[in-house]
Design a protein around this motif. Sequence first.
Motif: not given
Length: 331
Positions: A4-33
Amino acid sequence: MKPTIYDVANKAGVSIATVSKVMNNLQVGKKSKEKVLKVMQELNYKPSVLASALTGKRTSTIGFLLPDLANPFVAGMARRVEDRAHELGYNIVICSTDLDKEKEAFYVSLLNQKSVDGFVLAGAFKNTDVIAELLEDQIPVVLLTESYPFLSVNSVKVDDFLGGYEVAAYLASLGHQKIAVIAEDVTSSQERIEGYKKALQDKGLKVIEELIKISDSSSEDVERITAELLDLPEPPTAIFALNDLMAISAMHTAREKGRSIPEELSIVGFDNTLLSRSTDPPLTTVEQPIQDMCTKVVDLLIAEIEGKSKDKQRVVFLPQLIVRKSTCQCS
């Protein structure tokens, strides 16, 4: 089980919002992306369903998370929310969380992947971080029976302070001076306790902190607490249980210990469920106008989903004390 998106966020150490932004090609820090993309690849996460929802495609489906369908008050809310949603052309997907933070996060993530248009979160919701992430993602959310002042979110509830106040004032008017409280560890219970304390103070009675007990709300725990209260050298003459199920458990224990209700012990509940009318004796309780509350919560959510309202509202309904035969004048 699919990640799930929660699994991705948890393993990457970021919020669900950050995962959503990456998926939608919105502005996110390079390292987080980079971290998110790497984890998505490792987990073989397929975000296409969620992505379609985030681009504005509606499914006319609402996610409804509630604490426990075994509670008749909660089951009544579910029925009324479902009925109102159907009237307005929406479907409901119901998940029971058992007040578990991990379950709350899992079901929110799962329903997001199913492209629900918004969420009704009923009762206490322990994982407020998940609510904050939904709001950051601009996913419509309405809270039912609880509110969190630190979050800008629509909410519909009863005036819990007033409910607690009316119960304590009523019991005090019957001559009760030692009034115990059995509560859950949730915001609404704390507000009811504050109302109870204010009423005692207004009636010139002492607030006895030792008579205020917090329970996990299971019947076993309520029965244990009730037995301890009744075994005190100076036991209470009344018990205010902060939902009807706990009140019924307290009645059961009181009878086992030979106390007659209400002659030796008055008991009051909260919620005015169907069970409160079928107890022996019928239970004095506090009614929440659940029909109106559920109608309002669905209307608020759908207005936000359909872009008809962006303002956040905190709607508070008035409670009503329903006096039955489980309470009487203190002898």
